[in-house]
Design an enzyme around this catalytic site. Structure first.
Site, PDB file in Angstrom:
ATOM      1  N   LYS A 176       0.110   4.279  -0.313  1.00 24.64           N
ATOM      2  CA  LYS A 176      -0.525   5.474   0.258  1.00 24.64           C
ATOM      3  C   LYS A 176      -0.304   6.666  -0.679  1.00 24.64           C
ATOM      4  O   LYS A 176      -0.291   6.502  -1.884  1.00 24.64           O
ATOM      5  CB  LYS A 176      -0.008   5.734   1.672  1.00 24.64           C
ATOM      6  CG  LYS A 176      -0.056   4.464   2.534  1.00 24.64           C
ATOM      7  CD  LYS A 176       0.141   4.709   3.982  1.00 24.64           C
ATOM      8  CE  LYS A 176       0.054   3.391   4.729  1.00 24.64           C
ATOM      9  NZ  LYS A 176      -0.124   3.510   6.137  1.00 24.64           N
ATOM     10  N   SER A 216       2.995  -2.123  10.463  1.00 27.88           N
ATOM     11  CA  SER A 216       4.437  -2.214  10.758  1.00 27.88           C
ATOM     12  C   SER A 216       5.059  -3.549  10.333  1.00 27.88           C
ATOM     13  O   SER A 216       5.926  -4.078  11.031  1.00 27.88           O
ATOM     14  CB  SER A 216       4.705  -1.932  12.237  1.00 27.88           C
ATOM     15  OG  SER A 216       4.370  -0.586  12.524  1.00 27.88           O
ATOM     16  N   GLU A 223      -6.904   5.023   7.552  1.00 25.05           N
ATOM     17  CA  GLU A 223      -6.616   6.406   7.159  1.00 25.05           C
ATOM     18  C   GLU A 223      -7.784   7.010   6.372  1.00 25.05           C
ATOM     19  O   GLU A 223      -7.948   8.228   6.332  1.00 25.05           O
ATOM     20  CB  GLU A 223      -5.300   6.452   6.363  1.00 25.05           C
ATOM     21  CG  GLU A 223      -4.104   6.278   7.301  1.00 25.05           C
ATOM     22  CD  GLU A 223      -2.881   5.638   6.677  1.00 25.05           C
ATOM     23  OE1 GLU A 223      -2.772   5.598   5.441  1.00 25.05           O
ATOM     24  OE2 GLU A 223      -2.021   5.165   7.462  1.00 25.05           O
ATOM     25  N   HIS A 243      -9.606   1.489   4.737  1.00 23.17           N
ATOM     26  CA  HIS A 243      -8.340   1.631   5.469  1.00 23.17           C
ATOM     27  C   HIS A 243      -8.564   2.634   6.603  1.00 23.17           C
ATOM     28  O   HIS A 243      -9.338   3.579   6.453  1.00 23.17           O
ATOM     29  CB  HIS A 243      -7.247   2.124   4.513  1.00 23.17           C
ATOM     30  CG  HIS A 243      -5.886   2.088   5.141  1.00 23.17           C
ATOM     31  ND1 HIS A 243      -5.477   3.048   6.032  1.00 23.17           N
ATOM     32  CD2 HIS A 243      -4.869   1.196   5.027  1.00 23.17           C
ATOM     33  CE1 HIS A 243      -4.243   2.745   6.440  1.00 23.17           C
ATOM     34  NE2 HIS A 243      -3.855   1.631   5.844  1.00 23.17           N
ATOM     35  N   GLY A 246       2.307   2.249  10.879  1.00 25.33           N
ATOM     36  CA  GLY A 246       3.341   3.287  10.800  1.00 25.33           C
ATOM     37  C   GLY A 246       4.033   3.598  12.114  1.00 25.33           C
ATOM     38  O   GLY A 246       4.714   4.612  12.235  1.00 25.33           O
ATOM     39  N   GLU A 248      -5.855  -4.709  10.531  1.00 21.31           N
ATOM     40  CA  GLU A 248      -4.823  -3.690  10.732  1.00 21.31           C
ATOM     41  C   GLU A 248      -5.107  -2.906  12.006  1.00 21.31           C
ATOM     42  O   GLU A 248      -5.878  -1.929  11.974  1.00 21.31           O
ATOM     43  CB  GLU A 248      -4.802  -2.713   9.557  1.00 21.31           C
ATOM     44  CG  GLU A 248      -4.445  -3.325   8.232  1.00 21.31           C
ATOM     45  CD  GLU A 248      -3.781  -2.292   7.325  1.00 21.31           C
ATOM     46  OE1 GLU A 248      -2.629  -2.499   6.960  1.00 21.31           O
ATOM     47  OE2 GLU A 248      -4.415  -1.272   7.023  1.00 21.31           O
ATOM     48  N   ASN A 296       0.865  -1.182   0.000  1.00 18.95           N
ATOM     49  CA  ASN A 296       0.000   0.000   0.000  1.00 18.95           C
ATOM     50  C   ASN A 296       0.903   1.235   0.000  1.00 18.95           C
ATOM     51  O   ASN A 296       1.497   1.566   1.013  1.00 18.95           O
ATOM     52  CB  ASN A 296      -0.885  -0.039   1.258  1.00 18.95           C
ATOM     53  CG  ASN A 296      -1.694   1.240   1.443  1.00 18.95           C
ATOM     54  OD1 ASN A 296      -1.804   2.052   0.538  1.00 18.95           O
ATOM     55  ND2 ASN A 296      -2.243   1.421   2.639  1.00 18.95           N
TER      56      ASN A 296
HETATM   57  P1  PGA Z   1       2.648   0.362   7.704  1.00 17.56           P
HETATM   58  O1  PGA Z   1       1.199   0.626   7.083  1.00 17.56           O
HETATM   59  O2  PGA Z   1       3.166  -0.915   7.128  1.00 17.56           O
HETATM   60  O3  PGA Z   1       3.467   1.552   7.284  1.00 17.56           O
HETATM   61  O4  PGA Z   1       2.486   0.259   9.187  1.00 17.56           O
HETATM   62  C1  PGA Z   1       0.321  -0.428   6.844  1.00 17.56           C
HETATM   63  C2  PGA Z   1      -0.947   0.105   6.230  1.00 17.56           C
HETATM   64  O5  PGA Z   1      -1.351   1.223   6.566  1.00 17.56           O
HETATM   65  O6  PGA Z   1      -1.570  -0.551   5.393  1.00 17.56           O
END
Ligand code: PGA
Length: 250
Positions: free
Chosen positions: A13, A213, A100, A98, A174, A168, A11
């Protein structure tokens, strides 16, 4: 024992431009493009790069996905992208709900369900994201929160269709923090049970990937946890070498 493929989903983003996409896809395609059929590598770049990435991976066993789509077929929705547009650009998958998007765009479970339905009708495979916040986990409510997200975000019509769920935990995205292997296993088992009653299939029939992560160092361990059918990788999917290591650990 899971009979699913192992899904490695990147992903991106809101990161990446054409030069970055070309360099990254070239490395992924050469290093990880000839994976066995049991491994599905899916790159989810920003919408502007979907077609370019789709063109670049022709001939490799890598797929492309979008990061969101609108619930309507088309219409006066400035700034949005439809499932059909993603499909037309070469996408096979779409990430939906997601955290976000839920957090930054006020997307509700209801909205996610309608988006997922649109994706299914468009023959895009939805990757429906769920996960609890730290406050919810610390209050002992993680299982309950995820269960409600599943009940409300997965469309009834998904019964008999191909879709994925991504677990998630919001606090793991992150942050460099991950749940313990036992916590991931418990949650994936819980998700499998809820999905079984929701869509009327045997527990474990729907692939459930873990995200939050995931890095080259922990991917192998996470992928061996019971009930984990793959990983959804954010930050580490932007570094070609690291992402290829994650793909190889599958
Ligand atoms: P990350 O994000 O691997 O940077 O923690 C995962 C995601 O948001 O899908």
């Amino acid at each position: 024992m899971s009979t699913h493929k192992t899904y490695i989903i990147g992903n991106w983003k809101m990161y990446g431009d054409l030069a970055m996409a070309r360099a990254l896809v070239e490395e992924v395609a050469t290093q990880a493009g000839a994976m066995p059929a049991s491994v599905e590598v899916i790159l989810c770049p920003p919408a502007t790069l979907v077609r370019e990435v789709a063109d670049m991976i022709t001939g490799f066993t890598v797929r492309v996905g979008g990061q969101d789509c609108h619930e309507q077929v088309d219409g006066a929705f400035t700034g949005d992208i439809s499932a059909a547009m993603l499909k037309d650009a070469g996408a096979a998958y779409v990430i939906l709900g997601h955290s976000e998007r839920r957090g930054g765009h006020g997307e509700t479970n209801h909205a996610v369900r309608h988006k997922a339905l649109r994706a299914i009708k468009t023959r895009l495979i939805p990757i429906i994201c769920v996960g609890e916040t730290l406050v919810e986990r610390e209050a002992g409510r993680a299982a309950e929160v995820v269960e409600q997200q599943l009940w409300e975000s997965v469309p009834e019509e998904a019964r008999g269709e191909v879709f994925l769920v991504a677990y998630e935990p919001v606090w793991a995205i992150g942050t460099g923090k991950t749940p313990t292997a036992e916590d991931i296993k418990q949650m994936h088992r819980h998700i499998a049970k809820v999905l079984a009653s929701k869509v009327g299939l045997a527990a474990g029939a729907i692939p459930v990937v873990y995200g939050g992560s995931v890095k080259a160092e922990n991917a192998r361990d996470i992928l061996t946890i019971e009930g984990v059918s793959g990983v959804l990788v954010g930050g580490a999917s932007l570094k070609a070498a690291e992402f290829c290591k994650i793909v190889k650990s599958a």
